[in-house]
Design a protein around this motif. Structure first.
Motif, PDB file in Angstrom:
ATOM      1  N   PRO A  96       0.627  -1.082   0.152  1.00  0.00           N
ATOM      2  CA  PRO A  96      -0.299   0.242   0.172  1.00  0.00           C
ATOM      3  C   PRO A  96       0.921   1.196  -0.049  1.00  0.00           C
ATOM      4  O   PRO A  96      -0.065   2.581  -0.459  1.00  0.00           O
ATOM      5  N   SER A 117      -4.501  -6.030   1.397  1.00  0.00           N
ATOM      6  CA  SER A 117      -3.443  -6.349   1.379  1.00  0.00           C
ATOM      7  C   SER A 117      -3.285  -7.865   0.601  1.00  0.00           C
ATOM      8  O   SER A 117      -3.861  -8.247   2.242  1.00  0.00           O
ATOM      9  N   LEU A 122      -3.370  -5.643  -4.313  1.00  0.00           N
ATOM     10  CA  LEU A 122      -3.682  -4.337  -2.889  1.00  0.00           C
ATOM     11  C   LEU A 122      -5.084  -4.964  -4.254  1.00  0.00           C
ATOM     12  O   LEU A 122      -5.708  -5.236  -5.217  1.00  0.00           O
TER      13      LEU A 122
END
Length: 164
Positions: A96, A117, A122
């Motif tokens: 992230p 995640s 993601l």
């Protein structure tokens, strides 16, 4: 009577009343399912996904991604737009911190979107993104993806989750 003993007696009395009330209500109350609410509906998993065209994640600047889905059916459906940001098979995996994702509101403002995640992928959350889409209506959601780590590589995979 000391304060501590009164508090213990009161707690035991309250517990006895609660247990007696539940046993008097019988098994019918225990067997009654909770009423269906929008919150329970939001926690149900999607029944299907519609994948849209993927594209490479650009390492420079921001990129706009539009998720569009038309309900061509005859009934109202529940849908949720989602972005998947897929890492290369051989790594390095995206985190992230490698990028930011923002969603454009109906007022034209960009608001940050948190990313989950899992195993190098993601993703944007589905629960908060759910929308009712009447027959013939079109969902259009705009996102802005900005790569923060220039070494980040991957693929942007927009999709729409379908419920029920």
């Amino acid at each position: 009577m000391p304060f501590r003993n009164r508090r213990i007696r009161f707690t035991l009395l309250a517990l006895a009343v609660a247990v007696t009330g539940l046993s008097a209500a019988g098994p019918a109350v225990a067997a009654t399912p909770p009423p269906a609410t929008s919150q329970t509906r939001e926690t149900e998993p999607p029944t299907d996904f519609v994948d849209l065209a993927p594209s490479p994640l650009r390492a420079e600047g921001s990129r706009h991604v539009t998720v569009t889905y038309r309900n061509s059916g005859t009934t109202t459906v529940m849908v949720a737009p989602q972005l998947l940001l897929l890492s290369p098979d051989a790594g390095p995996y995206l985190t992230p911190a490698d990028l930011t994702v923002e969603r454009r509101t109906g007022h034209g403002c960009w608001v940050p979107v948190e990313l989950g995640s899992q195993t190098g992928t993601l993703y944007t959350d589905l629960t908060g993104a759910q929308r009712r889409l009447d027959a013939g209506e079109t969902l259009t959601e705009r996102y802005r993806v900005t790569v923060v780590n220039p070494a980040a590589r991957g693929v942007v995979q927009p999709r729409v989750a379908l419920y029920g």
